[in-house]
Design an enzyme around this catalytic site. Structure first.
Site, PDB file in Angstrom:
ATOM      1  N   GLU A  32     -76.402 103.289 -29.757  1.00 57.12           N
ATOM      2  CA  GLU A  32     -75.131 103.244 -29.050  1.00 57.12           C
ATOM      3  C   GLU A  32     -75.203 102.361 -27.814  1.00 57.12           C
ATOM      4  OE1 GLU A  32     -73.014 107.314 -30.437  1.00 57.12           O
ATOM      5  OE2 GLU A  32     -74.430 107.531 -28.804  1.00 57.12           O
ATOM      6  N   CYS A  41     -74.253  99.566 -20.773  1.00 61.41           N
ATOM      7  CA  CYS A  41     -75.416 100.439 -20.911  1.00 61.41           C
ATOM      8  C   CYS A  41     -76.001 100.193 -22.304  1.00 61.41           C
ATOM      9  CB  CYS A  41     -74.949 101.886 -20.737  1.00 61.41           C
ATOM     10  SG  CYS A  41     -76.268 103.080 -20.948  1.00 61.41           S
ATOM     11  N   CYS A  73     -86.247 108.231 -29.403  1.00 61.74           N
ATOM     12  CA  CYS A  73     -87.163 108.073 -28.263  1.00 61.74           C
ATOM     13  C   CYS A  73     -88.328 109.034 -28.454  1.00 61.74           C
ATOM     14  CB  CYS A  73     -86.449 108.374 -26.948  1.00 61.74           C
ATOM     15  SG  CYS A  73     -87.516 108.145 -25.503  1.00 61.74           S
ATOM     16  N   CYS A 115     -87.610 114.198 -23.746  1.00 61.00           N
ATOM     17  CA  CYS A 115     -87.182 115.013 -22.599  1.00 61.00           C
ATOM     18  C   CYS A 115     -86.298 116.163 -23.078  1.00 61.00           C
ATOM     19  CB  CYS A 115     -86.425 114.158 -21.586  1.00 61.00           C
ATOM     20  SG  CYS A 115     -87.438 112.824 -20.938  1.00 61.00           S
ATOM     21  N   CYS A 166     -82.336 115.736 -23.113  1.00 58.17           N
ATOM     22  CA  CYS A 166     -81.785 114.478 -23.630  1.00 58.17           C
ATOM     23  C   CYS A 166     -81.586 114.551 -25.138  1.00 58.17           C
ATOM     24  CB  CYS A 166     -82.720 113.328 -23.279  1.00 58.17           C
ATOM     25  SG  CYS A 166     -82.231 111.756 -23.996  1.00 58.17           S
ATOM     26  N   CYS A 215     -74.144 109.924 -20.150  1.00 51.86           N
ATOM     27  CA  CYS A 215     -75.615 109.883 -20.201  1.00 51.86           C
ATOM     28  C   CYS A 215     -76.154 111.001 -21.057  1.00 51.86           C
ATOM     29  CB  CYS A 215     -76.227 110.123 -18.820  1.00 51.86           C
ATOM     30  SG  CYS A 215     -75.658 109.056 -17.570  1.00 51.86           S
TER      31      CYS A 215
HETATM   32  N1  SAH Z   1     -85.455 106.437 -21.227  1.00 53.01           N
HETATM   33  C1  SAH Z   1     -84.969 105.973 -19.995  1.00 53.01           C
HETATM   34  C2  SAH Z   1     -83.593 105.397 -20.070  1.00 53.01           C
HETATM   35  C3  SAH Z   1     -82.587 106.086 -20.940  1.00 53.01           C
HETATM   36  S1  SAH Z   1     -82.000 107.636 -20.398  1.00 53.01           S
HETATM   37  C4  SAH Z   1     -85.025 107.070 -18.942  1.00 53.01           C
HETATM   38  O1  SAH Z   1     -85.276 108.214 -19.294  1.00 53.01           O
HETATM   39  O2  SAH Z   1     -84.857 106.743 -17.777  1.00 53.01           O
HETATM   40  C5  SAH Z   1     -80.912 107.195 -19.051  1.00 53.01           C
HETATM   41  C6  SAH Z   1     -80.701 108.306 -18.042  1.00 53.01           C
HETATM   42  O3  SAH Z   1     -79.925 109.371 -18.598  1.00 53.01           O
HETATM   43  C7  SAH Z   1     -81.989 108.918 -17.565  1.00 53.01           C
HETATM   44  O4  SAH Z   1     -82.015 109.113 -16.184  1.00 53.01           O
HETATM   45  C8  SAH Z   1     -81.971 110.235 -18.281  1.00 53.01           C
HETATM   46  O5  SAH Z   1     -82.775 111.163 -17.648  1.00 53.01           O
HETATM   47  C9  SAH Z   1     -80.514 110.591 -18.262  1.00 53.01           C
HETATM   48  N2  SAH Z   1     -80.144 111.627 -19.213  1.00 53.01           N
HETATM   49  C10 SAH Z   1     -80.680 111.858 -20.419  1.00 53.01           C
HETATM   50  N3  SAH Z   1     -80.077 112.901 -21.015  1.00 53.01           N
HETATM   51  C11 SAH Z   1     -79.125 113.341 -20.160  1.00 53.01           C
HETATM   52  C12 SAH Z   1     -78.135 114.372 -20.226  1.00 53.01           C
HETATM   53  N4  SAH Z   1     -78.016 115.139 -21.302  1.00 53.01           N
HETATM   54  N5  SAH Z   1     -77.318 114.528 -19.173  1.00 53.01           N
HETATM   55  C13 SAH Z   1     -77.415 113.712 -18.113  1.00 53.01           C
HETATM   56  N6  SAH Z   1     -78.310 112.719 -17.992  1.00 53.01           N
HETATM   57  C14 SAH Z   1     -79.162 112.525 -19.016  1.00 53.01           C
HETATM   58 FE1  SF4 Z   2     -86.275 109.145 -23.856  1.00 53.06          FE
HETATM   59 FE2  SF4 Z   2     -84.085 110.515 -23.258  1.00 53.06          FE
HETATM   60 FE3  SF4 Z   2     -86.352 110.998 -21.934  1.00 53.06          FE
HETATM   61 FE4  SF4 Z   2     -85.037 108.674 -21.504  1.00 53.06          FE
HETATM   62  S1  SF4 Z   2     -84.306 110.749 -21.034  1.00 53.06           S
HETATM   63  S2  SF4 Z   2     -87.242 108.957 -21.843  1.00 53.06           S
HETATM   64  S3  SF4 Z   2     -84.220 108.339 -23.584  1.00 53.06           S
HETATM   65  S4  SF4 Z   2     -86.012 111.342 -24.141  1.00 53.06           S
END
Ligand code: SAH
Ligand code: SF4
Length: 381
Positions: free
Chosen positions: A91, A104, A111, A115, A118, A344
Site C-alpha cells: 500500500e 507514504c 515485515c 512489532c 503493527c 499508520c
Molecule cells: N518499519 C518502519 C517504517 C514503517 S512503520 C518503522 O517501524 O519505523 C511506520 C510507523 O507507523 C512506525 O513508527 C510504526 O511504529 C507506526 N505504526 C505501526 N503500526 C501502527 C499502528 N497500528 N498504529 C499507529 N502507528 C503504527
Molecule cells: Fe515492521 Fe510494522 Fe514494526 Fe515497522 S512497525 S518495523 S513495519 S512490524
C-alpha cells in the site's frame, strides 16, 4: 531479460546506456523523461536519437505496478493497493496538506520485525521490494496526481518511508530509490523532505549516514528495554542505548539537526506519566548531553486481533505535556484517511482476505468504542 528502468538511479542508468553503446548524457535525457515527465513509452521521447528510441523496447521497459484498488478519502487522502505478484500487495498513501503533499511508501511486502502493534508486522514477511517497485509507487502516484489534479508541476513534495516494511532491512534496494528521489534530474526532493523511518537497524543507520543521509525517524515506542523488547522484537538485538548511540552518530550527516522519535500510544502499556518521565530522562541524558530530537506521538490505530487499544485522548495529552514541560518538542500525529484504513499501521495489503466495506465499517464502529478517533491539528510546544 528485459531491464526495468525504474530499477536504476542515474549512475545505474548511465552504466546501462553505456552497455548499449550510448553516451552518458543520453541517460540524463531518458531519466528526465521517465521521472520528470512520467513517460513510459519510448516513442514519446522525441529528443532521444531515433536509433536509441528504436533499440530500447527490445531491451528494457518502464514497469509500473498493477493497481488492485485506489481509495479516495473524504479528507483528500488517497490509498493505492499495488499488486507485487504471488498474492502479495503493498500500500501507498498520499496525504495532502495545505503546504505540502506527502507520499507514504512501502519498502517490503510484509515485515520481519513483527512489532506487536503493527498490522504489517502481524502479517509476517513475504519479500523485499525491488528498487523499481519502491520507485514505481512514487512514479505512479506523482504522475497520476498531476493528471488527476490537472497540475503541471510537482504534487508530491515529501516522501516518508513509513508504509509497509522495514526500509533498513531492504537497504540495497532502498538507497538507489532514495537517490532518484533526491536527484535534480529525478524528483529533486531535498534531503530534509525524504524521511526514512526505522525500528532501529543500528548498522544500517550508520551506513545510511555514509551512503545517503536523509531525515531519520526512529520508532521508539518505549522508554526502557524490557517494554521495547516486547513491543519491537528487534530491540533484543539492538537495545535502546545502542540505538541512541547510532542516532548521535547519524546527526552530523543528517539534513536536520534532530532525530524524530515516533511513539505509538497504547492504552495502559506505554502511555503512563511514569513512562513519559522515563522517556524524558532517557532522551535528555543519553550520551551525557542528550539526543537532539522531536517526539511524534502516534495514536494507536487498531486492527483486528491486535489485543491492544489506543490511549484515551486525555492520556495522550498528559503524556505530551510531561515531555513538553521537560523541554522536548512534541507533536501528536493527526489521523488521516481514517475512512479508508490508510492510517499508520493499518496497512495490511492483504489481497486474499480483503474485508468488504461493510465489514470494515462494522470493525471501525467496534473499534471506536475503545478508541478515541480524533482528527486534530498537530500540536507543537
Ligand atoms: N518499519 C518502519 C517504517 C514503517 S512503520 C518503522 O517501524 O519505523 C511506520 C510507523 O507507523 C512506525 O513508527 C510504526 O511504529 C507506526 N505504526 C505501526 N503500526 C501502527 C499502528 N497500528 N498504529 C499507529 N502507528 C503504527
Ligand atoms: Fe515492521 Fe510494522 Fe514494526 Fe515497522 S512497525 S518495523 S513495519 S512490524
Amino acid at each position: 531479460m528485459t531491464a526495468n528502468l525504474l530499477d536504476f538511479d542515474l549512475e545505474g542508468l548511465a552504466a546501462f546506456c553505456e552497455q548499449l553503446g550510448e553516451k552518458r548524457f543520453r541517460a540524463v535525457q531518458l531519466f528526465r523523461w521517465i521521472h520528470q515527465k512520467g513517460a513510459s513509452d519510448f516513442a514519446q521521447m522525441t529528443d532521444l536519437a531515433r536509433g536509441l528510441r528504436d533499440k530500447l523496447p527490445a531491451v528494457c521497459a518502464i514497469t509500473d505496478l498493477p493497481v488492485l484498488s485506489r481509495q479516495d478519502s473524504a479528507d483528500g487522502t488517497i490509498k493505492w493497493l499495488f499488486d507485487v505478484g504471488d498474492g502479495n500487495a503493498v500500500e501507498t498513501v498520499f496525504i495532502p496538506e495545505e503546504d505540502r503533499g506527502t507520499l507514504c511508501i512501502s519498502s517490503q511486502a510484509g515485515c520481519a520485525v513483527g512489532c506487536r502493534f503493527c498490522s504489517t508486522g502481524h502479517q509476517g514477511f513475504s519479500r523485499n521490494l525491488t528498487t523499481g517497485e519502491i520507485l514505481a509507487q512514487l512514479w505512479h502516484a506523482e504522475h497520476f496526481l498531476r493528471r488527476h489534479l490537472k497540475r503541471g508541476e510537482r504534487v508530491i513534495t515529501n516522501v516518508v518511508m513509513m508504509g509497509m516494511g522495514e526500509p533498513l532491512q531492504n537497504y540495497n534496494a532502498l538507497v538507489p530509490a532514495l537517490r532518484v528521489m533526491l536527484d535534480d534530474h529525478g524528483y529533486g526532493l531535498s534531503r530534509r523532505r525524504v524521511t526514512v523511518s526505522t525500528s532501529g537497524v543500528v548498522p544500517m543507520i550508520d551506513r545510511l549516514a555514509q551512503d545517503c543521509p536523509v531525515a531519520l525517524a526512529v520508532s521508539l515506542h518505549a522508554p526502557g528495554d524490557a517494554l521495547r523488547d516486547d513491543l519491537v522484537p528487534l530491540n533484543r538485538k539492538y537495545p535502546i542505548a545502542e540505538l541512541l548511540d547510532a542516532c548521535l552518530r547519524y546527526l552530523p550527516a543528517a539534513p536536520r539537526d534532530f532525530i524524530t522519535f515516533e511513539y505509538c500510544m497504547l492504552d495502559g502499556v506505554n502511555d503512563q506519566p511514569a513512562h513519559a518521565l522515563q522517556l524524558l530522562d532517557l532522551l535528555r541524558s543519553h550520551g551525557a548531553r542528550g539526543v537532539p530530537c522531536k517526539i511524534n506521538l502516534i495514536p494507536f490505530n487498531p486492527f483486528p486481533d491486535s489485543g491492544l487499544t489506543c490511549s484515551p485522548r486525555a492520556a495522550v495529552q498528559r503524556f505530551a505535556q510531561v515531555l513538553i514541560e521537560g523541554g522536548l518538542v512534541t507533536t501528536v500525529r493527526k489521523t488521516r484517511g481514517d475512512d479508508i484504513d490508510a492510517a499508520c499501521g493499518q496497512l495490511a495489503g492483504d489481497v486474499l482476505d480483503r474485508t468488504s466495506a461493510a465489514q470494515r465499517l462494522a470493525r471501525r464502529r467496534q473499534a471506536s468504542e475503545h478508541t478515541i478517533r480524533f482528527v486534530h491539528k498537530e500540536r507543537q510546544a
